[in-house]
Motif scaffolding. Structure first.
Motif, PDB file in Angstrom:
ATOM      1  N   ASP A  25       0.846  -1.192   0.000  1.00 50.40           N
ATOM      2  CA  ASP A  25       0.000   0.000   0.000  1.00 50.40           C
ATOM      3  C   ASP A  25       0.883   1.244   0.000  1.00 50.40           C
ATOM      4  O   ASP A  25       1.735   1.400   0.882  1.00 50.40           O
ATOM      5  CB  ASP A  25      -0.907   0.027   1.233  1.00 50.40           C
ATOM      6  CG  ASP A  25      -1.958  -1.068   1.196  1.00 50.40           C
ATOM      7  OD1 ASP A  25      -2.536  -1.286   0.125  1.00 50.40           O
ATOM      8  OD2 ASP A  25      -2.187  -1.687   2.243  1.00 50.40           O
ATOM      9  N   ASN A  27       1.059   5.441   0.152  1.00 51.18           N
ATOM     10  CA  ASN A  27       0.328   6.591   0.663  1.00 51.18           C
ATOM     11  C   ASN A  27       1.050   7.860   0.237  1.00 51.18           C
ATOM     12  O   ASN A  27       2.281   7.886   0.128  1.00 51.18           O
ATOM     13  CB  ASN A  27       0.228   6.547   2.189  1.00 51.18           C
ATOM     14  CG  ASN A  27      -0.625   5.406   2.652  1.00 51.18           C
ATOM     15  OD1 ASN A  27      -1.828   5.402   2.431  1.00 51.18           O
ATOM     16  ND2 ASN A  27      -0.008   4.416   3.273  1.00 51.18           N
ATOM     17  N   LEU A  78      -1.950   2.746  -4.863  1.00 56.00           N
ATOM     18  CA  LEU A  78      -2.286   4.034  -4.272  1.00 56.00           C
ATOM     19  C   LEU A  78      -3.699   4.362  -4.709  1.00 56.00           C
ATOM     20  O   LEU A  78      -4.017   4.285  -5.892  1.00 56.00           O
ATOM     21  CB  LEU A  78      -1.338   5.134  -4.762  1.00 56.00           C
ATOM     22  CG  LEU A  78      -1.705   6.557  -4.340  1.00 56.00           C
ATOM     23  CD1 LEU A  78      -1.506   6.736  -2.827  1.00 56.00           C
ATOM     24  CD2 LEU A  78      -0.885   7.573  -5.113  1.00 56.00           C
TER      25      LEU A  78
END
Length: 105
Positions: A25, A27, A78
């Motif tokens: 993931d 960010n 993202l």
């Protein structure tokens, strides 16, 4: 040209990218992308997949799902909402994301 997928939901797009090996993931944070403890500047990654979703009733419900590959080999996702409401410190990253999204057409 980057592949653009049209799934019914953002969740479905994420599931499909996970199946393609995009397991991390990403960010957005202060003009870089962050994954775990790693930080990636605008030149440290490529956008290889894009999925853009517009809400049916509210333009504020838009979301974009990006499949991102870092130059160090990390593959992740993202998810962004309306990029216009993003922190000004992230401008170069947002510009790269928007250019990639707009090239899909």
């Amino acid at each position: 040209m980057k592949p653009v997928y049209h799934y019914a939901t953002v969740l479905k797009a994420i599931e499909q990218l996970r199946e393609k090996g995009f397991t991390e993931d990403f960010n957005l944070h202060e003009n870089c992308l962050v994954c775990n403890t790693d930080k990636f500047q605008v030149d440290d990654f490529e956008i290889s997949h894009i999925y853009y979703y517009e809400g049916d009733s509210n333009p504020g419900d838009e979301a974009t799902v990006y499949g991102i590959e870092s130059k160090s080999g990390i593959k992740g996702i993202l998810v962004t909402g309306d990029e216009q409401d993003t922190d000004p410190m992230s401008k170069s990253i947002i510009d790269k994301l928007l250019v990639s999204r707009n090239k899909r057409d």
